[in-house]
Design an enzyme around this catalytic site. Structure first.
Site, PDB file in Angstrom:
ATOM      1  N   ASP A   1      33.922  11.636   7.872  1.00  0.00           N
ATOM      2  CA  ASP A   1      34.305  13.022   7.569  1.00  0.00           C
ATOM      3  C   ASP A   1      35.214  13.592   8.649  1.00  0.00           C
ATOM      4  O   ASP A   1      35.303  13.055   9.753  1.00  0.00           O
ATOM      5  CB  ASP A   1      33.055  13.905   7.436  1.00  0.00           C
ATOM      6  CG  ASP A   1      32.248  14.005   8.729  1.00  0.00           C
ATOM      7  OD1 ASP A   1      32.079  12.965   9.398  1.00  0.00           O
ATOM      8  OD2 ASP A   1      31.813  15.113   9.078  1.00  0.00           O
TER       9      ASP A   1
ATOM     10  N   GLU B   1      29.205  13.665  10.195  1.00  0.00           N
ATOM     11  CA  GLU B   1      28.993  13.815  11.631  1.00  0.00           C
ATOM     12  C   GLU B   1      29.366  15.218  12.095  1.00  0.00           C
ATOM     13  O   GLU B   1      28.698  15.816  12.930  1.00  0.00           O
ATOM     14  CB  GLU B   1      29.815  12.785  12.407  1.00  0.00           C
ATOM     15  CG  GLU B   1      29.452  12.657  13.885  1.00  0.00           C
ATOM     16  CD  GLU B   1      30.255  13.562  14.830  1.00  0.00           C
ATOM     17  OE1 GLU B   1      29.910  13.623  16.009  1.00  0.00           O
ATOM     18  OE2 GLU B   1      31.213  14.228  14.383  1.00  0.00           O
TER      19      GLU B   1
HETATM   20 ZN   LIG Z   1      34.216  12.601  15.833  1.00  0.00          ZN
END
Ligand SMILES: [Zn+2]
Length: 413
Positions: free
Chosen positions: A85, A180
């Site tokens: 992401d 993340e």
């Molecule tokens: Zn990163």
């Protein structure tokens, strides 16, 4: 073409392809992964891993892409991870990467029409990269090298290992993870099933940087119940919750706020105040590398609360502190090889490693506490999460070399 340029070209083509794939994560979503577009990149990577000859390639329902490269020498199982992401802080759709070859030291034009230039004035770190090939976005979006550079480095590294079986390697696992940037990257990651002994995230920062220390993190919530009476007859009878909230926030020393600290220094940041006479709340985050110093900060905050309780007996003030995550250093210290092998692998690439404390948390920190010690390795970029993001292909090459050297270092161990 020499070996270095050949690898740099592969790294660029992969980086470009991944960056063009829209994968912004969504902090307000209750789904996992938080945005369904991440599944498109996951599927792409799944197919690519199969194509280059990885074994046991899979995507599970949580969008974790995993694969295995069997060993040709003895050794523990090591793993390489990167996240798919990109940060919701900036636009991540329609990213158009731009390659600036052989940086001369002047202006890098991201988008002249939008007035977006990079140079040594607005980014002194660039001075170290004269002669490098630099990649940026081309205006209005982030680049997404955080962390698609990590994916490109891992993909290219394992491809080299597959094509060159004479390079010694232990059993290698890889994982590409979602979310993340919204702090949920390894929430459902099954460390036991994954079966690695040691792991490395390839995620961010300038060449040579190794990260094995991150913040300890707690969240603080303060709730104040006031006593509302008509302001005309309030003397001695009113407790104004909003005013008490403001007093608590300003009582916290300025020297321990994020805007006044750097390096190892910790802070408390109050990032939300809501209030009326009747009720108020203050939310904040507590960050510090040392757990002892963190407890001292929390003691100080409790003392401030105690003072306000004495000053405002008509009000009720409650404080609660909750653990968010912990500094992975304690786990790494118990597994010194995971760091010493990495230090050696970076040196073998021809650069001096720089150990740097992270002023935040990482997936690696969470994994470390889940039983998988996971330091972070540089990918060679900077100015993440915005339109000035850039990465050096030459530094990406050094990160790639580090990965190959890690395989060699762990083989036969
Ligand atoms: Zn990163």
């Amino acid at each position: 073409m020499d070996e270095k340029n050949e690898i740099k070209e592969k790294l660029y083509l992969r980086l470009e392809r991944y960056c063009k794939t829209y994968t912004t994560s969504d902090p307000d979503s209750s789904l996992y992964p938080s945005s369904s577009n991440q599944k498109i990149l996951a599927k792409m990577l799944f197919n690519e891993l199969k194509k280059i000859g990885m074994k046991n390639v899979s995507i599970d329902k949580n969008c974790y892409v995993t694969a295995e490269l069997p060993s040709n020498k003895k050794g523990p199982t090591i793993a390489f991870l990167a996240h798919m992401d990109t940060a919701p802080a900036a636009e991540g759709k329609n990213v158009a990467p731009k390659l600036h070859k052989n940086y001369s030291g002047g202006n890098i034009e991201i988008n002249p029409k939008m007035g977006l230039f990079l140079n040594a004035r607005n980014c002194p770190q660039l001075k170290e990269h004269i002669g490098d090939d630099i990649v940026t976005a081309s205006g209005g979006t982030l680049l997404g090298a955080d962390d698609k550079a990590g994916i490109a480095i891992i993909m290219t590294g394992i491809e080299t290992l597959i094509k060159n079986p004479s390079i010694p390697r232990p059993n290698i696992k890889i994982a590409f993870t979602p979310d993340e940037e919204v702090g949920q990257g390894v929430k459902f990651f099954d460390v036991k099933k994954f079966g690695a002994n040691y792991a490395y995230t390839f995620d961010g920062d300038l060449k040579g940087t190794i990260e094995v220390e991150n913040f300890n993190a707690d969240a603080v919530e303060i709730k104040i119940s006031g006593k509302s009476v008509h302001p005309g007859t309030a003397k001695g009878a009113m407790a104004n919750a909003a005013r008490i909230a403001a007093e608590i926030v300003t009582a916290w020393p300025e020297s321990m706020t994020p805007e006044n600290t750097e390096g190892y220094d910790g802070f408390i940041m109050f990032d939300e105040i809501k209030g009326s006479v009747e009720r108020a709340s203050v939310n904040g985050i507590i960050r510090e590398h040392s757990i002892n110093k963190m407890k001292k900060m929390e003691k100080l905050l409790n003392r401030i609360i105690e003072e306000k309780r004495e000053k405002y007996p008509l009000a009720k003030i409650e404080i609660s502190i909750k653990e968010q995550y912990r500094n992975m250093k304690s786990v790494i210290d118990k597994n010194p090889l995971v760091l010493s092998k990495l230090v050696e692998a970076v040196r073998q690439s021809g650069i001096e490693p720089k150990l740097k404390p992270i002023r935040g948390g990482t997936d690696g920190a969470r994994l470390s506490f889940m039983g998988l010690p996971t330091p972070n390795v540089f990918t060679g970029g900077y100015n993440y999460h915005g339109p000035y993001e850039w990465i050096s292909l030459d530094s990406m090459y050094l990160s790639y070399k580090t990965l190959i050297n890690l395989a060699k270092e762990w083989a036969n161990y």
